[in-house]
Motif scaffolding. Structure first.
Motif, PDB file in Angstrom:
ATOM      1  N   ARG A  52     -39.476  12.870  -1.356  1.00 32.25           N
ATOM      2  CA  ARG A  52     -40.640  12.470  -0.573  1.00 32.25           C
ATOM      3  C   ARG A  52     -40.632  13.089   0.826  1.00 32.25           C
ATOM      4  O   ARG A  52     -41.679  13.446   1.376  1.00 32.25           O
ATOM      5  CB  ARG A  52     -40.729  10.948  -0.504  1.00 32.25           C
ATOM      6  N   GLU A 104     -41.795  16.607   0.474  1.00 35.67           N
ATOM      7  CA  GLU A 104     -43.246  16.691   0.299  1.00 35.67           C
ATOM      8  C   GLU A 104     -43.984  16.666   1.635  1.00 35.67           C
ATOM      9  O   GLU A 104     -45.077  17.221   1.755  1.00 35.67           O
ATOM     10  CB  GLU A 104     -43.724  15.534  -0.583  1.00 35.67           C
ATOM     11  N   HIS A 105     -43.389  16.040   2.641  1.00 36.15           N
ATOM     12  CA  HIS A 105     -44.010  15.984   3.970  1.00 36.15           C
ATOM     13  C   HIS A 105     -43.588  17.147   4.864  1.00 36.15           C
ATOM     14  O   HIS A 105     -44.292  17.460   5.834  1.00 36.15           O
ATOM     15  CB  HIS A 105     -43.639  14.675   4.668  1.00 36.15           C
ATOM     16  N   HIS A 146     -47.506  11.858  12.792  1.00 42.81           N
ATOM     17  CA  HIS A 146     -47.235  12.626  11.580  1.00 42.81           C
ATOM     18  C   HIS A 146     -45.797  12.363  11.152  1.00 42.81           C
ATOM     19  O   HIS A 146     -44.950  11.976  11.970  1.00 42.81           O
ATOM     20  CB  HIS A 146     -47.423  14.120  11.821  1.00 42.81           C
ATOM     21  N   VAL A 147     -45.496  12.602   9.868  1.00 41.20           N
ATOM     22  CA  VAL A 147     -44.102  12.468   9.435  1.00 41.20           C
ATOM     23  C   VAL A 147     -43.250  13.523  10.133  1.00 41.20           C
ATOM     24  O   VAL A 147     -42.160  13.231  10.626  1.00 41.20           O
ATOM     25  CB  VAL A 147     -43.988  12.574   7.901  1.00 41.20           C
ATOM     26  N   LEU A 149     -41.347   4.641   4.839  1.00 44.06           N
ATOM     27  CA  LEU A 149     -42.288   5.733   4.595  1.00 44.06           C
ATOM     28  C   LEU A 149     -43.561   5.215   3.929  1.00 44.06           C
ATOM     29  O   LEU A 149     -44.666   5.687   4.226  1.00 44.06           O
ATOM     30  CB  LEU A 149     -41.618   6.806   3.739  1.00 44.06           C
ATOM     31  N   GLU A 206     -47.212   5.860   5.483  1.00 48.65           N
ATOM     32  CA  GLU A 206     -48.235   6.537   4.685  1.00 48.65           C
ATOM     33  C   GLU A 206     -49.449   5.650   4.434  1.00 48.65           C
ATOM     34  O   GLU A 206     -50.571   6.158   4.287  1.00 48.65           O
ATOM     35  CB  GLU A 206     -47.640   6.964   3.337  1.00 48.65           C
TER      36      GLU A 206
END
Length: 464
Positions: free
Chosen positions: A103, A106-107, A271-272, A342, A346
């Protein structure tokens, strides 16, 4: 406060004085001091032993992003501990760590698809630096070891990460791997030469970087390490285009670009990860920690580019060992908490952070009406109030080491914890803060700084 609670707090204070070594102590009080004791927290608030309810202005240490006493994260801690409390990363793995790595990948920007988990920010940066050394050794570039860093930066407390730090206060009495470091100017627009345009200042910094590469030789330089925003240096936001230009020079010279996002990742800027979203840069490695679990469990890590790993896999040394690891790497409890954290980010918290940010800075910027305040700056839910003797010279004031502490002391009396940094005050509240709470925080800061101004005048330290 109940009598039994007061007794417990008194005992805790005595225990700290008699047995606890605090972080960053002075020699004159090492192992013999007690710092402000907190008893509880919820949302954006903490409670101290005097019964005061305080807004947690620094969000612990830039980390309590979803706020205190979040039941989802607390329940996850218990549930994972009852399922699998630990596994050795040397020869086993866990489902939470594998899922979290996916995950995070993915960010992450570009081809940063692989994650090594650590115990926090210092060990994340240390791991990245040791990886850079290993990477060049395997490629037969044993001389490519120097690291470019900057004045004003902060990267940790392990040996190599601390060697990057650019604060003189942190360097006076400690030893460092200085022979490995190439230290450049701080990209602080507020302190740029008088009359120099911001674009010219940026170009000057970029030219300094290029000159350093030429002077030391690209064949001797392994990496550049930089925070997108210098957090502990005073929330220093570099000129627009600065990082993009540095990244280009690194790419042209086979120098790894390591973005230290220990503070800026996982929501602090909405943002992540902030490198690409806010600064248009895809690093080779990103380090993270703090907000990844919102401080509920010690966890950090680095995200590494596929390109770097592919280069190692196809080298002439398949036997080469990246002999680096941590007992608590990929800890299943920490990874499980990070997964839930997370989820929260999200769900809507990242969107909310970006939405509330302009209002936060509008209210913080109003503090510039006070004579003691030279500049209020920041990005996302990060801000710094820098105090100066006068706005013409931008000089810190006499006894500047006490100014931030004085403001913090007044603000605590009024209901706010501040992160004092010499003559600066840093604010990085939990991301769940509301507009009304921002109003309260700004009002307390205004009054706390006003009271400090009065004290400084009365003591003859500052005349405004």
């Amino acid at each position: 406060m109940p009598d039994n609670q007061a007794v417990l707090y008194k005992k805790a204070t005595e225990d700290a004085v008699n047995h606890l070594i605090q972080p960053w102590p002075s020699a004159g009080s090492i192992g013999a001091e007690s710092r402000e004791l907190l008893g509880a927290g919820e949302g954006i608030y903490v409670h101290d032993t005097k019964g005061r309810k305080l807004i947690d202005g620094p969000a612990g240490m830039w980390c309590t992003n979803v706020g205190h006493r979040n039941e989802v994260l607390a329940d996850t801690l218990k549930e994972q501990a009852m399922e699998l409390s630990y596994n050795s990363p040397w020869y086993t793995s866990s489902e939470p760590s594998a899922e979290l790595a996916r995950r995070i990948a993915e960010h992450a920007p570009g081809d940063l698809n692989h994650v090594f988990f650590t115990t926090g920010g210092s060990t994340a940066v240390e791991s990245a630096l040791r990886f850079a050394q290993f990477y060049n050794n395997v490629r037969g570039l044993e001389g490519k070891k120097k690291i470019i860093c900057r004045d004003g930066g902060y990267h940790g407390s392990t040996y190599l990460s601390a060697s990057l730090n650019g604060s003189q206060r942190s360097r006076n009495w400690m030893d460092f791997a200085d022979e490995m470091m190439i230290r450049l100017s701080c990209p602080d627009p507020f302190r740029r030469p008088k009359g120099l345009r911001l674009e010219a200042f940026r170009d000057q910094l970029v030219a300094e970087f290029a000159d350093a590469v030429k002077e030391h030789g690209a064949e001797n330089i392994a990496a550049f390490v930089g925070e997108p925003i210098m957090a502990s240096g005073g929330v220093i936001v570099p000129p627009e285009g600065y990082f993009k230009a540095i990244r280009d020079i690194c790419s042209e010279n086979d120098i790894l670009f390591i973005a230290d996002e220990v503070v800026t990742a996982f929501g602090r800027l909405g943002h992540v990860f902030a490198s690409e979203a806010c600064f248009d840069v895809v690093p080779d490695i990103i380090t993270f920690a703090k907000g990844v679990t919102s401080g509920y469990f010690p966890l950090g890590g680095m995200v590494v580019s596929d390109r770097l790993l592919a280069s190692l896999r196809t080298s002439n040394h398949p036997e080469a060992m990246y002999a680096h690891g941590l007992t608590y790497s990929s800890h299943p409890i920490g990874c499980a908490v990070a997964l839930k954290n997370l989820d929260i980010l999200e769900d809507d918290l990242l969107d909310y952070t970006r939405e509330i940010t302009p209002y936060f800075h509008e209210k913080m910027k109003m503090l510039e009406e006070l004579e003691l305040v030279g500049e209020v700056r920041g990005m996302g839910l990060m801000a710094c109030i820098e105090c100066v003797a006068d706005r013409e010279s931008h000089n810190p004031i006499r006894l500047d080491t006490e100014v931030g502490v004085r403001i913090d002391r007044h603000c605590q009396d009024l209901g706010l914890l501040v992160r004092p940094l010499v003559h600066m005050c840093v604010m990085s509240p939990p991301l769940v803060i509301t507009r009304d709470q921002i109003d309260t925080m700004a009002g307390i800061l205004h009054e706390g700084i006003s009271r400090t101004m009065r004290d400084l005048r009365q003591e003859g330290i500052w005349n405004g």
